[in-house]
Design an enzyme around this catalytic site. Structure first.
Site, PDB file in Angstrom:
ATOM      1  N   ASP A 127      34.857  28.619   7.803  1.00 13.94           N
ATOM      2  CA  ASP A 127      34.278  28.502   8.688  1.00 13.94           C
ATOM      3  C   ASP A 127      33.889  27.177   9.217  1.00 13.94           C
ATOM      4  O   ASP A 127      34.500  25.938   8.497  1.00 13.94           O
ATOM      5  CB  ASP A 127      32.358  28.476   8.952  1.00 13.94           C
ATOM      6  CG  ASP A 127      32.392  30.269   8.897  1.00 13.94           C
ATOM      7  OD1 ASP A 127      33.300  30.832   8.677  1.00 13.94           O
ATOM      8  OD2 ASP A 127      30.546  30.695   9.118  1.00 13.94           O
ATOM      9  N   SER A 173      32.372  18.921   4.269  1.00 10.29           N
ATOM     10  CA  SER A 173      34.036  19.266   2.957  1.00 10.29           C
ATOM     11  C   SER A 173      35.267  19.698   4.032  1.00 10.29           C
ATOM     12  O   SER A 173      35.071  19.734   5.696  1.00 10.29           O
ATOM     13  CB  SER A 173      34.190  20.184   2.210  1.00 10.29           C
ATOM     14  OG  SER A 173      32.881  21.512   1.927  1.00 10.29           O
ATOM     15  N   HIS A 232      38.425  30.883   1.903  1.00 11.08           N
ATOM     16  CA  HIS A 232      39.258  32.049   2.032  1.00 11.08           C
ATOM     17  C   HIS A 232      40.449  31.975   1.875  1.00 11.08           C
ATOM     18  O   HIS A 232      41.096  31.220   2.490  1.00 11.08           O
ATOM     19  CB  HIS A 232      38.885  33.000   2.534  1.00 11.08           C
ATOM     20  CG  HIS A 232      37.011  33.365   1.995  1.00 11.08           C
ATOM     21  ND1 HIS A 232      36.853  34.902   2.188  1.00 11.08           N
ATOM     22  CD2 HIS A 232      36.532  32.558   2.514  1.00 11.08           C
ATOM     23  CE1 HIS A 232      35.409  33.989   1.641  1.00 11.08           C
ATOM     24  NE2 HIS A 232      34.681  33.299   2.283  1.00 11.08           N
TER      25      HIS A 232
END
Length: 298
Positions: free
Chosen positions: A118, A261, A174
């Site tokens: 995201d 991050s 991911h």
């Protein structure tokens, strides 16, 4: 840290241009744009001990009281979460939360690659030709970023996607495609902020900061390089994948500890054509917001 209105971005989910509410932007502006602030960054904020100290605070049981106010302030959807808010031991436990699988469907088309996290994304069709990284005239130094001239040559002319995660985002990352990951190489470094307030001043923080590099061997897209970049208050990058073990598209790779991050995805030349809206908004100087599992290119 407080928050204020930040840069514009295009939200793919709503189809609208929106303005980011930046957690701690006033502090970031002081820290990276004022002489005393810059000194503070050099003496403390970029140091690993500062992030360890802040992480320790977020690991304390007393930090759990911050969870519900944080959810309410930033409008997080508790129905997406695998556990209810009162089931987290501390704020870091909440920060690295799992979501229900149905909350982030993975695009099923075998011809596509998906966003690894995201966040707010920038896409570059040719990383070697671009000088639009957060501020005009800043060019990516692949050799310094990857710490390997052979790897830099392999990906020179290829596509790159930068995925910036804010504190309000889901913080597990991911794999963008199915394949077999290799060992993760950790490159130690500083922990400067990766907020645009900082990156507009100095893109080089991307290759000065602590980062992790993993190669993903795929049948359709060649070897994809997946990087995670640490930042202020994000000294922890945890890898949960198993090197050498097949991962499906969207399979979990790991998670970040507290803070903002960044993930960087690199493709070899000619392997992937990035999504048109991603390239369009990047060219306009704005990030595109999308979820992990949404189409990034094909």
């Amino acid at each position: 840290m407080s928050e204020s209105q930040g840069p514009e971005f295009f939200n793919r989910l709503t189809g609208q241009i929106e303005r980011e509410s930046v957690y701690g932007e006033a502090w970031l502006d002081w820290a990276y744009n004022k002489p005393l602030g810059r000194l503070t960054v050099e003496l403390a904020a970029k140091r690993a001990w500062f992030s360890r100290w802040y992480g320790w605070r977020m690991d304390r049981r007393s930090s759990a009281r911050k969870i519900v106010p944080f959810i309410e302030k930033y409008g997080l959807d508790i129905n997406e979460m695998a556990r209810p808010p009162d089931h987290f031991q501390n704020f870091n436990d909440f920060f690295s939360r799992h979501l229900k699988p149905e909350a982030r469907p993975i695009d099923a088309d075998e011809a596509t690659v998906v966003f690894p996290a995201d966040g707010r994304h920038l896409g570059f069709a040719d990383v070697s030709a671009s000088d639009q990284f957060y501020a005009k005239g800043q060019r990516m130094d692949l050799e310094k970023l990857l710490g390997d001239p052979v790897l830099a040559d392999q990906y020179s002319g290829g596509s790159m996607v930068i995925s910036r995660l804010c504190p309000v985002d889901y913080h597990r990352f991911h794999y963008p495609a199915e394949g077999v990951p290799g060992e993760t190489l950790l490159v130690n470094g500083s922990l400067y902020s990766v907020n645009p307030v900082c990156l507009r001043q100095r893109l080089s923080v991307l290759w000065e900061n602590k980062r992790a590099l993993t190669g993903l061997k795929t049948e359709s897209f060649g070897q994809i390089l997946c990087l995670e970049v640490g930042a202020t208050c994000v000294g922890t990058i945890v890898q949960t994948h198993v090197p050498g073990q097949y991962t499906p598209k969207g399979g979990e790779k790991g998670y970040f500890g507290f803070g903002g991050s960044m993930c960087i995805t690199l493709f070899e030349p000619g392997r992937v054509e990035l999504s048109a809206d991603l390239l369009e908004h990047t060219a306009a100087g704005r990030e595109l917001y999308a979820h992990m599992g949404d189409v990034m290119g094909a």
